[in-house]
Scaffold this motif. Structure first.
Motif, PDB file in Angstrom:
ATOM      1  N   TYR A 152      -0.087  -7.014   7.560  1.00  0.00           N
ATOM      2  CA  TYR A 152      -1.112  -6.173   6.941  1.00  0.00           C
ATOM      3  C   TYR A 152      -2.401  -6.203   7.761  1.00  0.00           C
ATOM      4  CZ  TYR A 152      -4.397  -4.473   3.365  1.00  0.00           C
ATOM      5  OH  TYR A 152      -5.370  -3.778   2.679  1.00  0.00           O
ATOM      6  N   TYR A 167       2.175   3.806   2.965  1.00  0.00           N
ATOM      7  CA  TYR A 167       1.397   3.459   4.152  1.00  0.00           C
ATOM      8  C   TYR A 167       1.791   2.113   4.742  1.00  0.00           C
ATOM      9  CZ  TYR A 167      -1.609   7.257   2.666  1.00  0.00           C
ATOM     10  OH  TYR A 167      -2.086   8.484   2.291  1.00  0.00           O
ATOM     11  N   PHE A 168       1.985   1.122   3.878  1.00  0.00           N
ATOM     12  CA  PHE A 168       2.277  -0.221   4.361  1.00  0.00           C
ATOM     13  C   PHE A 168       2.860  -1.065   3.237  1.00  0.00           C
ATOM     14  CE2 PHE A 168       1.437  -4.672   4.732  1.00  0.00           C
ATOM     15  CZ  PHE A 168       1.869  -4.945   6.011  1.00  0.00           C
ATOM     16  N   HIS A 218       0.839  -1.202   0.000  1.00  0.00           N
ATOM     17  CA  HIS A 218       0.000   0.000   0.000  1.00  0.00           C
ATOM     18  C   HIS A 218       0.878   1.258   0.000  1.00  0.00           C
ATOM     19  CE1 HIS A 218      -3.698  -2.234   0.421  1.00  0.00           C
ATOM     20  NE2 HIS A 218      -4.380  -1.126   0.581  1.00  0.00           N
ATOM     21  N   THR A 250      -5.627  -0.163  13.035  1.00  0.00           N
ATOM     22  CA  THR A 250      -5.065   1.151  13.347  1.00  0.00           C
ATOM     23  C   THR A 250      -5.235   2.101  12.167  1.00  0.00           C
ATOM     24  OG1 THR A 250      -3.457   0.159  14.832  1.00  0.00           O
ATOM     25  CG2 THR A 250      -2.966   2.368  14.023  1.00  0.00           C
ATOM     26  N   ALA A 251      -4.980   1.602  10.964  1.00  0.00           N
ATOM     27  CA  ALA A 251      -5.097   2.436   9.763  1.00  0.00           C
ATOM     28  C   ALA A 251      -6.523   2.918   9.547  1.00  0.00           C
ATOM     29  CB  ALA A 251      -4.614   1.664   8.549  1.00  0.00           C
ATOM     30  N   MET A 252      -7.497   2.121   9.977  1.00  0.00           N
ATOM     31  CA  MET A 252      -8.900   2.432   9.693  1.00  0.00           C
ATOM     32  C   MET A 252      -9.648   2.992  10.900  1.00  0.00           C
ATOM     33  SD  MET A 252      -9.717  -0.855   7.288  1.00  0.00           S
ATOM     34  CE  MET A 252     -11.112  -0.151   6.409  1.00  0.00           C
ATOM     35  N   TRP A 310      -2.061  -4.299  10.889  1.00  0.00           N
ATOM     36  CA  TRP A 310      -1.990  -2.856  10.641  1.00  0.00           C
ATOM     37  C   TRP A 310      -3.363  -2.252  10.356  1.00  0.00           C
ATOM     38  CZ3 TRP A 310      -2.837  -0.561   5.686  1.00  0.00           C
ATOM     39  CH2 TRP A 310      -2.509   0.785   5.590  1.00  0.00           C
ATOM     40  N   LEU A 311      -4.259  -3.018   9.729  1.00  0.00           N
ATOM     41  CA  LEU A 311      -5.539  -2.474   9.268  1.00  0.00           C
ATOM     42  C   LEU A 311      -6.385  -1.803  10.353  1.00  0.00           C
ATOM     43  CD1 LEU A 311      -6.634  -5.161   6.658  1.00  0.00           C
ATOM     44  CD2 LEU A 311      -6.162  -2.735   6.216  1.00  0.00           C
TER      45      LEU A 311
END
Length: 172
Positions: free
Chosen positions: A54, A46-47, A43, A60-62, A57-58
């Motif tokens: 992944y 971002y990642f 991504h 926190t990212a969302m 991470w999602l």
């Protein structure tokens, strides 16, 4: 195109649609199930990393978003035996949480590599390419124009789609 290739294309298309469902409904176990263990998700800034990283991470990212919609448009698939590649145009709508709700709209493409292992197609590589995007304030009145008392989607298991037994079981 023979029947086997048609079936492969349908299975890969279903894989891409399941990804969108998993992201938009925050069904991260479903998202994880779509990647081979040695796959890479990219991504951009971002990642970039493994499927396990992944999925970790999602959340926190969302966390700043109360809604996302990933809509696939034109898709191109090239299948070669147990390997395939795809390019899918995507419009990704993101709505931030109150009080200053914003819409973040990204137009881009997923560039994918897939492998069929043990009879199952999964991502071996997924990359998002950003082609265009913009941010704008949420039109709160516009949200109510079509229906003053709508059934709202949610980013958790309170979403009405979780009431559908078969949809809710996708990640299991």
């Amino acid at each position: 195109m023979n029947n086997s290739e048609v079936i492969d294309r349908l299975e890969i298309t279903d894989l891409v649609m399941r990804y969108c469902r998993g992201i938009d409904r925050r069904d991260f176990s479903l998202v994880r199930s779509l990647y081979h263990d040695d796959a890479i998700d990219d991504h951009g800034a971002y990642f970039k990393g493994s499927p396990d990283d992944y999925v970790a991470w999602l959340p926190t990212a969302m966390q700043g978003l109360d809604s996302t919609i990933h809509a696939i448009h034109n898709s191109l698939l090239v299948v070669d035996g147990h390997r395939a590649e795809g390019e899918h145009q995507v419009t990704a709508f993101h709505r931030s949480r109150a009080p200053d709700r914003q819409e973040i709209i990204i137009h881009g493409r997923y560039l994918d590599r897939y492998e069929k292992r043990d009879g199952i197609w999964k991502f071996s590589f997924r990359r998002i390419i950003f082609d265009h995007g913009y941010t704008r304030p949420v039109d709160e009145q516009g949200l109510l124009a079509a229906d003053p008392n709508p059934v709202w989607g949610t980013d958790d298991k309170n979403d009405p789609s979780w009431e559908f037994e078969l949809l809710a079981g996708l990640g299991k």
